[in-house]
Enzyme design. Structure first.
Site, PDB file in Angstrom:
ATOM      1  CE  LYS A 126      -4.474   1.167   0.109  1.00 50.55           C
ATOM      2  NZ  LYS A 126      -5.444   0.395  -0.432  1.00 50.55           N
ATOM      3  CG  ASP A 166      -7.366   3.384  -0.975  1.00 48.12           C
ATOM      4  OD1 ASP A 166      -7.721   2.205  -0.902  1.00 48.12           O
ATOM      5  OD2 ASP A 166      -7.348   4.220  -0.029  1.00 48.12           O
TER       6      ASP A 166
END
Ligand code: NDP
Length: 446
Positions: A126, A166
């Site tokens: 991430k 995201d």
């Protein structure tokens, strides 16, 4: 708390200071896994859980860029390469002012289990920045993305680490970053997913997370011989995930009555039909306006600085951000008759809220299972890029649907309790863990 979990968490907290979101995500997993690991000592002896909770690599960098006034701005850039046991690191980039190491480590940790659940060969990662795209011009966003990628491109690659979108990172940002990667590296490869359809993107990728969360909820409903038909559905957020969750619920015969943004929520008891959803998509994706404008346009209630959990509903799809449902919200949802929660967002429910759902035997699908459709279609985008071909919309949607059914089956396999209740938290945690743990065992002390 189980003393074994307490002891494990004491080490995590000692090693990871004030990273509260990371502690929260690890504890939730440890509570399911530690009893399972005790029954399977090979994982205990190899310290698999301890290793999974430590990123393989953390990259932190400076992102300087010029705003429209010619002034230099400086943001922080991050990439957490959490676990590559079963494939290249894979996970989104988040651009939001709240981004910090704790939030990205919690997201990367969850991603390891989620990616494993999809059955596709993807490790977990991430990244992102504390940059806030809100209120910035397209040129400012482009200059930021180019600077961000100028550094990030040293660390990623289509066989190494493949980021996606995201919060705050949609098609526009992915396009700018892809362009910069290609320019610096002089290679046209699938190093990012969520790309535009003209340059290697996959059909259904924009829809995938929202659709997937609804497919997962549909599977949960089926366990009680029920469906979305005539269900009242409360959704939070109004970004990518919320929009396509709304579309799919409506298609399946349910009625979505709420959407939100960080300023408040709207309640439309008549339902957000496809015409109203088109308005929202234009408002949020192009005009980049506020959800309040929906209430002004369609004449419904708007609640400033509130979240939609006080509204009566049958199904809840939290699709905004972490920790947006607390204990009191969970109690209100249960008291109002909500019996299914499928998390489009990552960790939207606090630990206490999850306990309320469990005590009340609610069908509760945690994010790492329920929202895995996004990364699953990212995995399919990687496959298509590797093959240099594009599958049809229908083909990708069918694969997504099957993957969500398979994830549900995995949760059922590992999470079904003696009274027949499916504990999806336990099911997702153990189901996601086993494949990664076996790969780590096979690869030795890495
Ligand atoms: P978007 O940026 O498209 O939308 C985010 C939405 O959530 C916006 O409506 C935003 O409101 C709202 N929001 C963001 N932060 C907050 C906050 N602190 N409080 C209240 N509302 C907030 O993001 P996505 O739709 O892509 O992501 C939503 C969630 O889904 C995240 O948890 C993400 O991690 C998760 N997710 C996304 C995937 C994807 O494929 N995109 C895959 C798997 C999970 P505002 O406009 O006011 O900021």
């Amino acid at each position: 708390m189980d003393p074994r979990v307490e002891q494990f968490m004491a080490q995590i907290i000692a090693k990871n200071g004030h990273e509260n979101e990371f502690h929260q995500a690890v504890q939730e997993v440890a509570e399911s896994l530690i009893p399972f690991i005790e029954e399977n000592p090979k994982y205990k002896h190899a310290k698999i859980l301890e290793r999974i909770a430590e990123p393989e690599r953390v990259i932190l960098f400076r992102v300087p860029w010029l705003d429209d006034k010619g002034e230099i701005q400086i943001n922080k850039g991050y990439r957490i390469e959490m676990n590559s046991a079963i494939g290249p690191y894979k996970g989104g980039l988040r651009f939001h002012p709240t981004v910090n190491l704790s939030i990205l480590k919690f997201l990367a940790f969850e991603q390891v289990f989620k990616n494993s659940l999809t059955t596709l060969p993807m490790g977990g990662g991430k990244g992102g920045s504390d940059f806030d795209p809100k209120g910035k011009s397209d040129n400012e966003v482009m200059r930021f993305c180019q600077s961000f990628m100028t550094e990030l491109c040293r660390h990623i690659g289509y066989n190494t680490d493949v980021p996606a979108g995201d919060i705050g990172v949609g098609g526009r940002e992915i396009g700018f970053m892809f362009g910069q990667y290609k320019r610096i590296r002089n290679e046209f490869v699938g190093v990012l997913t969520g790309k535009g359809i003209q340059y290697g993107g996959s059909l259904i990728r924009p829809e995938a997370t929202g659709y997937g969360a609804v497919y997962f909820a549909e599977e949960m409903l089926k366990t009680r011989n029920d469906s979305f038909k005539d269900k009242i559905v409360a959704i939070s957020g109004s970004g990518n995930v919320a929009q396509y969750a709304t579309e799919k619920v409506t298609e399946l015969g349910g009625k979505v009555v709420t959407l939100s943004d960080s300023s408040g929520f709207i309640h439309d008891p008549n339902g957000i039909n496809s015409e109203k959803l088109t308005y929202i998509m234009e408002l949020k994706n192009i005009k980049r306006g506020r959800i309040k404008e929906y209430a002004d346009k369609f004449g419904c209630e708007y609640y400033e600085n509130k979240r939609p959990w006080s509204i009566k509903c049958d199904v809840t799809l939290p699709c905004a951000t972490q920790n947006e449902i607390d204990e009191n919200d969970a109690k209100a949802l249960v008291a109002n008759g909500c019996s299914v929660i499928s998390e489009g967002a990552n960790m939207p429910s606090t630990h206490e809220a999850v306990e309320v759902f469990m005590e009340n035997k609610i069908l509760y699908g945690p994010g790492k299972a329920a929202n895995a459709g996004g990364v699953a279609v990212s995995g399919l985008e990687m496959s298509q890029n590797g093959l240099r071909l594009s599958w049809t919309r229908n083909e990708v949607d069918q694969r997504l649907h099957q993957i969500m059914k398979d994830i549900h089956a995995t949760c059922e396999k590992y999470g079904k309790e003696s009274d027949g209740f499916i504990n999806y938290v336990k099911g997702a945690n153990i189901g996601g863990f086993v494949k990664v743990a076996e790969a780590m065992l096979a690869q030795g002390a890495v």
